[in-house]
Scaffold this motif. Structure first.
Motif, short mmCIF file in Angstrom:
data_model
loop_
_atom_site.label_atom_id
_atom_site.label_comp_id
_atom_site.label_asym_id
_atom_site.label_seq_id
_atom_site.Cartn_x
_atom_site.Cartn_y
_atom_site.Cartn_z
N HIS A 213 -4.83 21.31 0.83
CA HIS A 213 -5.33 20.63 -0.37
C HIS A 213 -4.17 20.02 -1.14
CE1 HIS A 213 -7.56 19.77 -4.01
NE2 HIS A 213 -6.67 20.47 -4.70
N ARG A 214 -4.30 18.77 -1.49
CA ARG A 214 -3.26 18.07 -2.23
C ARG A 214 -3.57 18.15 -3.72
NH1 ARG A 214 0.31 13.87 -0.59
NH2 ARG A 214 -0.70 13.76 1.44
N GLY A 215 -2.63 18.71 -4.49
CA GLY A 215 -2.83 18.84 -5.93
C GLY A 215 -2.76 17.51 -6.65
N THR A 216 -3.12 17.50 -7.93
CA THR A 216 -3.14 16.26 -8.71
C THR A 216 -1.76 15.61 -8.76
OG1 THR A 216 -4.94 17.12 -10.07
CG2 THR A 216 -3.70 15.25 -10.94
N GLU A 217 -0.73 16.40 -9.04
CA GLU A 217 0.62 15.83 -9.15
C GLU A 217 1.09 15.28 -7.81
OE1 GLU A 217 3.65 17.83 -11.23
OE2 GLU A 217 2.36 18.48 -12.87
N GLN A 218 0.73 15.96 -6.72
CA GLN A 218 1.10 15.46 -5.39
C GLN A 218 0.37 14.15 -5.10
OE1 GLN A 218 0.67 18.99 -5.82
NE2 GLN A 218 2.88 18.84 -6.03
N ASN A 219 -0.89 14.06 -5.53
CA ASN A 219 -1.65 12.80 -5.34
C ASN A 219 -1.02 11.66 -6.13
OD1 ASN A 219 -3.84 13.02 -3.50
ND2 ASN A 219 -4.88 14.42 -4.91
N ILE A 220 -0.57 11.96 -7.35
CA ILE A 220 0.08 10.94 -8.17
C ILE A 220 1.35 10.45 -7.51
CG2 ILE A 220 1.25 10.50 -10.37
CD1 ILE A 220 -1.78 10.57 -10.62
N PHE A 221 2.13 11.38 -6.95
CA PHE A 221 3.37 10.98 -6.27
C PHE A 221 3.05 10.05 -5.11
CE2 PHE A 221 6.51 11.36 -2.95
CZ PHE A 221 7.69 11.16 -3.63
N THR A 222 2.02 10.42 -4.32
CA THR A 222 1.61 9.59 -3.18
C THR A 222 1.13 8.22 -3.65
OG1 THR A 222 0.96 11.56 -1.96
CG2 THR A 222 0.08 9.47 -1.18
N LEU A 223 0.39 8.21 -4.75
CA LEU A 223 -0.12 6.95 -5.31
C LEU A 223 1.04 6.02 -5.68
CD1 LEU A 223 -3.02 6.68 -7.84
CD2 LEU A 223 -0.89 5.48 -8.29
N VAL A 224 2.07 6.59 -6.37
CA VAL A 224 3.23 5.78 -6.75
C VAL A 224 3.98 5.30 -5.51
CG1 VAL A 224 5.46 5.83 -7.93
CG2 VAL A 224 3.46 6.86 -9.02
N GLU A 225 4.10 6.17 -4.51
CA GLU A 225 4.77 5.80 -3.26
C GLU A 225 4.03 4.63 -2.59
OE1 GLU A 225 7.59 6.18 -0.09
OE2 GLU A 225 7.57 6.94 -2.14
N ASP A 226 2.71 4.68 -2.59
CA ASP A 226 1.92 3.60 -1.98
C ASP A 226 2.07 2.30 -2.77
OD1 ASP A 226 0.98 5.11 0.14
OD2 ASP A 226 -0.78 5.82 -0.95
N ILE A 227 2.12 2.41 -4.11
CA ILE A 227 2.34 1.21 -4.92
C ILE A 227 3.69 0.59 -4.60
CG2 ILE A 227 2.78 0.40 -7.28
CD1 ILE A 227 0.68 2.43 -8.25
N ALA A 228 4.72 1.45 -4.49
CA ALA A 228 6.08 0.97 -4.21
C ALA A 228 6.17 0.26 -2.87
CB ALA A 228 7.07 2.15 -4.24
N ASN A 229 5.33 0.70 -1.92
CA ASN A 229 5.35 0.10 -0.59
C ASN A 229 4.23 -0.92 -0.38
OD1 ASN A 229 7.55 1.54 1.03
ND2 ASN A 229 6.46 3.26 0.10
N LEU A 230 3.61 -1.35 -1.52
CA LEU A 230 2.55 -2.37 -1.51
C LEU A 230 1.37 -1.98 -0.62
CD1 LEU A 230 4.74 -5.62 -1.41
CD2 LEU A 230 3.77 -4.44 -3.38
N ARG A 231 1.09 -0.67 -0.56
CA ARG A 231 -0.11 -0.20 0.16
C ARG A 231 -1.21 0.01 -0.87
NH1 ARG A 231 3.97 3.22 3.07
NH2 ARG A 231 3.46 4.85 1.54
#
Length: 339
Positions: A213-231
């Motif tokens: 299970h991915r916690g909220t903060e881990q999801n936010i990190f992934t979200l920012v990572e995807d934004i940075a990589n234009l995903r």
């Protein structure tokens, strides 16, 4: 001396009469005391020989009296003393009369049949106190601070090996990204993943993705990572998953802001030649979080990060005043960033 060296000495029979454990990594501290108990006291003797104390409820002189009492039916006693606030600068929550002088006298001539382990609920000792200086001379003081980024990866890899399963490249990183840096949580997830893989089985990133299970903060990190990589498609999917979990949009925006602020701080401090450990200490973050933020920092210029934080500040104001629909505001922010 560090915990690894102390553990090696214990396994070779070199046991200190006094240990003082402190730091934020309570999981590793508990691992050390469990190892000490395993090597000093036979399993069938532990009911008699392992004696717990809590200095928030019991004065330290009671611990000393027990340490000086000859053990019954066993050769050696292990006294586990929690909440040892008398070694720190903070004030005790419960007022007890601790006879520190009695403890100092005991340290000069500790009983051969007793081992005392003091466990401090704090990241630092008060080096000004005489009692701290005394135990450094008479015993062994061990710090249990957060593992460095590479140490944490090695700890996870070792954990999988000890559980009898192998891992594919990138699995340790994927597990930390999903579960976070807490050792207790990582240990529980490794138990689950190895149980799924079976003895001698192999765990890969796909298994982590489906089982952890991915916690909220881990999801936010992934979200920012995807934004940075234009995903943007992945970033929006993560956003919708958070909303499906009934996370408040303002909270999501706040966590995104926090992550971008960390990225900017790491970028600025790295430019000043701060080390990863120094940055972690300065910002109060885990070293692994600093490592990941540093990787994200390479994808943004400092000026761009400040612009993003300004946009997020405007978004926060608009969401809180009702000037924009909260979900729509988040969607527009992410699309604007992607553009």
């Amino acid at each position: 001396m560090d915990a690894k060296t102390a553990a090696k000495d214990i396994k070779q029979g070199k046991v200190s009469p006094l240990y003082l454990l402190y730091g934020s990594e309570k999981f590793r501290m508990n691992e050390f005391t469990a190892m000490l108990e395993e090597h000093l006291i036979a399993k069938e003797d532990r009911d008699f020989a392992v004696i717990p104390f809590d200095l928030s409820e019991t004065p330290v002189q009671a611990v000393i009296e027990e340490a000086e009492t000859v053990p019954f039916m066993v050769e050696r006693k292990l006294l586990l003393v929690r909440d040892a606030a008398l070694f720190t600068a903070g004030k005790e929550k419960v007022k007890l009369e601790h006879n520190v002088e009695m403890l100092s006298e005991y340290m000069q001539h500790p009983a051969e049949f007793s081992v005392i382990v003091f466990m401090v609920n704090g990241d630092k000792l008060d080096e000004r106190k005489k009692i701290v200086k005394s135990i450094k001379t008479a015993g062994t003081v061990l710090a249990f601070n957060p593992l460095g980024a590479e140490e944490l990866l090695r700890w996870v890899e070792k954990g999988f090996r000890e559980r009898g399963c192998s891992i594919a490249p990138g699995t340790a990183e994927a597990l930390i990204a999903s579960s976070g840096t807490g050792l207790q949580g990582l240990s529980a997830e490794m138990d689950k993943l190895c149980l799924f893989a079976g003895t001698g089985g192999r765990v890969d990133a796909a298994a982590v993705e489906s089982l952890v299970h991915r916690g909220t903060e881990q999801n936010i990190f992934t979200l920012v990572e995807d934004i940075a990589n234009l995903r943007l498609d992945k970033a929006l999917n993560t956003l919708y998953e958070l909303l499906k979990q009934r996370e408040e949009p303002i909270k999501i925006a706040s966590l995104i802001t926090r992550q971008f602020r960390i990225i900017l701080q790491v970028k600025d401090l790295s430019a000043l030649s701060y080390s990863q450990g120094q940055i972690a200490s300065q910002l109060g973050l885990h070293p692994y979080a600093v490592k990941l933020a540093g990787e994200q920092a390479h994808k943004f210029g400092s000026q761009r990060l400040r612009q993003i934080l300004s946009i997020l500040a405007d978004l926060d104001y608009q969401m809180k005043t009702g000037a924009v629909d909260k979900v729509l505001g988040l969607e527009l922010f992410m699309l604007r960033l992607g553009a």
